[in-house]
Design a protein around this motif. Structure first.
Motif, PDB file in Angstrom:
ATOM      1  N   ASP A 288      58.760  -9.532   0.079  1.00 52.93           N
ATOM      2  CA  ASP A 288      59.691 -10.424  -0.604  1.00 52.93           C
ATOM      3  C   ASP A 288      59.714 -11.760   0.124  1.00 52.93           C
ATOM      4  OD1 ASP A 288      60.285  -8.273  -2.214  1.00 52.93           O
ATOM      5  OD2 ASP A 288      62.240  -7.863  -1.292  1.00 52.93           O
ATOM      6  N   ILE A 289      59.767 -12.836  -0.643  1.00 48.23           N
ATOM      7  CA  ILE A 289      59.871 -14.173  -0.064  1.00 48.23           C
ATOM      8  C   ILE A 289      61.288 -14.677  -0.291  1.00 48.23           C
ATOM      9  CG2 ILE A 289      59.019 -16.545  -0.159  1.00 48.23           C
ATOM     10  CD1 ILE A 289      56.316 -15.432  -0.996  1.00 48.23           C
ATOM     11  N   ARG A 290      61.959 -15.050   0.796  1.00 44.96           N
ATOM     12  CA  ARG A 290      63.341 -15.487   0.724  1.00 44.96           C
ATOM     13  C   ARG A 290      63.447 -16.986   0.994  1.00 44.96           C
ATOM     14  NH1 ARG A 290      66.688 -11.119   4.310  1.00 44.96           N
ATOM     15  NH2 ARG A 290      65.681 -12.326   5.986  1.00 44.96           N
ATOM     16  N   VAL A 291      64.350 -17.621   0.271  1.00 43.63           N
ATOM     17  CA  VAL A 291      64.655 -19.034   0.479  1.00 43.63           C
ATOM     18  C   VAL A 291      66.129 -19.140   0.821  1.00 43.63           C
ATOM     19  CG1 VAL A 291      64.733 -21.326  -0.570  1.00 43.63           C
ATOM     20  CG2 VAL A 291      62.853 -19.777  -1.111  1.00 43.63           C
ATOM     21  N   ASN A 292      66.421 -19.724   1.981  1.00 41.99           N
ATOM     22  CA  ASN A 292      67.794 -19.835   2.460  1.00 41.99           C
ATOM     23  C   ASN A 292      68.503 -18.481   2.462  1.00 41.99           C
ATOM     24  OD1 ASN A 292      67.362 -22.577   2.711  1.00 41.99           O
ATOM     25  ND2 ASN A 292      68.165 -23.023   0.687  1.00 41.99           N
ATOM     26  N   GLY A 293      67.770 -17.455   2.864  1.00 46.23           N
ATOM     27  CA  GLY A 293      68.351 -16.127   3.031  1.00 46.23           C
ATOM     28  C   GLY A 293      68.437 -15.290   1.778  1.00 46.23           C
ATOM     29  N   LYS A 294      68.041 -15.822   0.637  1.00 50.40           N
ATOM     30  CA  LYS A 294      68.115 -15.095  -0.621  1.00 50.40           C
ATOM     31  C   LYS A 294      66.706 -14.827  -1.150  1.00 50.40           C
ATOM     32  CE  LYS A 294      72.600 -15.250  -0.770  1.00 50.40           C
ATOM     33  NZ  LYS A 294      73.425 -14.020  -0.646  1.00 50.40           N
ATOM     34  N   VAL A 295      66.495 -13.627  -1.699  1.00 49.09           N
ATOM     35  CA  VAL A 295      65.191 -13.275  -2.244  1.00 49.09           C
ATOM     36  C   VAL A 295      64.938 -14.111  -3.498  1.00 49.09           C
ATOM     37  CG1 VAL A 295      63.776 -11.463  -3.276  1.00 49.09           C
ATOM     38  CG2 VAL A 295      65.244 -10.943  -1.315  1.00 49.09           C
ATOM     39  N   LEU A 296      63.876 -14.883  -3.463  1.00 51.47           N
ATOM     40  CA  LEU A 296      63.496 -15.674  -4.629  1.00 51.47           C
ATOM     41  C   LEU A 296      62.398 -14.986  -5.423  1.00 51.47           C
ATOM     42  CD1 LEU A 296      63.789 -18.225  -6.291  1.00 51.47           C
ATOM     43  CD2 LEU A 296      62.210 -19.365  -4.738  1.00 51.47           C
ATOM     44  N   PHE A 297      61.408 -14.426  -4.725  1.00 50.68           N
ATOM     45  CA  PHE A 297      60.350 -13.657  -5.375  1.00 50.68           C
ATOM     46  C   PHE A 297      60.151 -12.363  -4.608  1.00 50.68           C
ATOM     47  CE2 PHE A 297      59.636 -17.607  -7.391  1.00 50.68           C
ATOM     48  CZ  PHE A 297      58.938 -17.346  -8.556  1.00 50.68           C
ATOM     49  N   GLU A 298      59.999 -11.276  -5.346  1.00 50.30           N
ATOM     50  CA  GLU A 298      59.865  -9.973  -4.718  1.00 50.30           C
ATOM     51  C   GLU A 298      58.534  -9.321  -5.061  1.00 50.30           C
ATOM     52  OE1 GLU A 298      62.357  -7.507  -8.156  1.00 50.30           O
ATOM     53  OE2 GLU A 298      63.185  -7.722  -6.139  1.00 50.30           O
ATOM     54  N   ASN A 299      58.114  -8.446  -4.153  1.00 49.80           N
ATOM     55  CA  ASN A 299      56.912  -7.642  -4.365  1.00 49.80           C
ATOM     56  C   ASN A 299      55.659  -8.507  -4.557  1.00 49.80           C
ATOM     57  OD1 ASN A 299      55.739  -5.066  -4.500  1.00 49.80           O
ATOM     58  ND2 ASN A 299      55.675  -5.145  -6.731  1.00 49.80           N
ATOM     59  N   VAL A 300      55.527  -9.536  -3.713  1.00 47.67           N
ATOM     60  CA  VAL A 300      54.349 -10.409  -3.751  1.00 47.67           C
ATOM     61  C   VAL A 300      53.266  -9.778  -2.884  1.00 47.67           C
ATOM     62  CG1 VAL A 300      53.446 -12.720  -3.306  1.00 47.67           C
ATOM     63  CG2 VAL A 300      55.815 -12.426  -4.071  1.00 47.67           C
ATOM     64  N   ALA A 301      52.103  -9.517  -3.462  1.00 49.41           N
ATOM     65  CA  ALA A 301      51.032  -8.808  -2.763  1.00 49.41           C
ATOM     66  C   ALA A 301      50.107  -9.782  -2.045  1.00 49.41           C
ATOM     67  CB  ALA A 301      50.237  -7.956  -3.745  1.00 49.41           C
ATOM     68  N   ASN A 302      49.362  -9.247  -1.086  1.00 46.82           N
ATOM     69  CA  ASN A 302      48.331 -10.020  -0.412  1.00 46.82           C
ATOM     70  C   ASN A 302      47.371 -10.605  -1.442  1.00 46.82           C
ATOM     71  OD1 ASN A 302      45.436 -10.120   0.846  1.00 46.82           O
ATOM     72  ND2 ASN A 302      46.792 -10.107   2.613  1.00 46.82           N
ATOM     73  N   GLY A 303      47.090 -11.905  -1.326  1.00 47.97           N
ATOM     74  CA  GLY A 303      46.209 -12.575  -2.270  1.00 47.97           C
ATOM     75  C   GLY A 303      46.912 -13.165  -3.468  1.00 47.97           C
ATOM     76  N   GLU A 304      48.251 -13.066  -3.521  1.00 48.77           N
ATOM     77  CA  GLU A 304      49.015 -13.650  -4.610  1.00 48.77           C
ATOM     78  C   GLU A 304      49.811 -14.854  -4.099  1.00 48.77           C
ATOM     79  OE1 GLU A 304      49.758  -9.824  -7.533  1.00 48.77           O
ATOM     80  OE2 GLU A 304      51.365 -10.430  -6.174  1.00 48.77           O
ATOM     81  N   SER A 305      50.293 -15.664  -5.033  1.00 47.46           N
ATOM     82  CA  SER A 305      51.058 -16.855  -4.675  1.00 47.46           C
ATOM     83  C   SER A 305      52.193 -17.051  -5.659  1.00 47.46           C
ATOM     84  CB  SER A 305      50.162 -18.097  -4.679  1.00 47.46           C
ATOM     85  OG  SER A 305      49.743 -18.400  -5.993  1.00 47.46           O
ATOM     86  N   LEU A 306      53.121 -17.927  -5.296  1.00 44.05           N
ATOM     87  CA  LEU A 306      54.161 -18.350  -6.212  1.00 44.05           C
ATOM     88  C   LEU A 306      54.241 -19.871  -6.156  1.00 44.05           C
ATOM     89  CD1 LEU A 306      57.049 -19.300  -4.645  1.00 44.05           C
ATOM     90  CD2 LEU A 306      56.974 -16.889  -4.030  1.00 44.05           C
ATOM     91  N   THR A 307      54.607 -20.483  -7.282  1.00 45.27           N
ATOM     92  CA  THR A 307      54.690 -21.931  -7.363  1.00 45.27           C
ATOM     93  C   THR A 307      56.018 -22.333  -7.983  1.00 45.27           C
ATOM     94  OG1 THR A 307      52.297 -22.191  -7.570  1.00 45.27           O
ATOM     95  CG2 THR A 307      53.647 -24.007  -8.354  1.00 45.27           C
TER      96      THR A 307
END
Length: 255
Positions: free
Chosen positions: A146-165
């Motif tokens: 999970d990728i968190r921004v300011n302590g809150k989960v913004l995107f979850e279950n992001v796998a190796n080789g994936e990205s978010l924009t």
């Protein structure tokens, strides 16, 4: 052959909090019939040389460094990473005219497996005034996270080789990566990232937390700005699920 796929969803950005990411600004530029390739050295404790179609383009690239842009003809290109012992990684990819791509050499989810290469396409569309495009790529030896921004989960279950924009206001954001569904311990960060307006700010998480080699590669490509500074969209990248928090409506990825 490396194939690049992108999944996107749009929604209103009502508020995301403080901002993030100090990077190197790189001027883009295309001839009418060329493409640009950036290479990202995401393998820990290595210094690598890079060639494209057998021609050396840079040498001694340290971990978490970004090299380029390298102008190439559109079509099938072969990128080779090597060290003093020989070829470390070599893959072919297809690029289109006037495109921009990041070619990342990195560890897979299992650090014991062979290094891999992932290609991310760069969207250099102009952004609204006062905003920037932020891309975060999971290229570390970590299971889905999970990728968190300011302590809150913004995107979850992001796998190796994936990205978010995301398209976000220019500011400084606290970003960390934690195992999916858990509060910690963080495998990376929290890291304060200062996002620069009028550009594509790219962040690549690299390394292996079990060997204490986690790091980030950061770089900015200017895109220019357009229109007003009204709240804009947040786009998902190549994977992961978006979640809802503090008025930020993030739908699940359907495609």
């Amino acid at each position: 052959m490396v194939h690049v796929t992108t999944r996107r969803a749009s929604f209103a950005l009502i508020g995301i909090g403080a901002a993030a990411l100090a990077g190197v600004m790189v001027e883009p530029g295309y001839a009418a019939n060329t493409a640009e390739i950036y290479v990202v050295q995401g393998l820990p404790d290595k210094s690598l040389d890079v060639s494209i179609d057998g021609k050396s383009v840079d040498t001694g690239i340290a971990t978490a460094k970004v090299a380029g842009p390298f102008k190439v003809e559109p079509g099938r290109r072969t990128v080779t990473f090597s060290d003093d012992k020989g070829v470390v990684l070599e893959k072919a990819l297809t690029v289109e005219a006037q495109s921009s791509s990041d070619v990342v050499a990195h560890l897979p989810a299992s650090a014991s497996a062979a290094p891999t290469m992932t290609v991310f396409e760069n969207d250099l569309s102009a952004v609204p005034q006062g905003k920037a495009t932020l891309t975060v790529a999971h290229t570390a030896a970590v299971p889905p996270a999970d990728i968190r921004v300011n302590g809150k989960v913004l995107f979850e279950n992001v796998a190796n080789g994936e990205s978010l924009t995301l398209v976000v206001p220019a500011d400084t954001y606290s970003v960390d990566i934690v195992p999916t569904g858990k509060n910690g311990p963080a495998v990376l960060g929290p890291v304060d990232l200062t996002v620069k307006a009028g550009g594509l700010d790219r962040v690549f998480a690299v390394g292996d937390p079990t060997k204490k080699t986690m790091n980030v590669a950061v770089q900015v490509i200017p895109t220019g700005s357009k229109g007003s500074d009204k709240p804009d969209r947040v786009n998902t990248g190549t994977g992961g699920q978006a979640v809802e928090y503090h008025g930020l409506m993030v739908p699940n990825i359907l495609h």
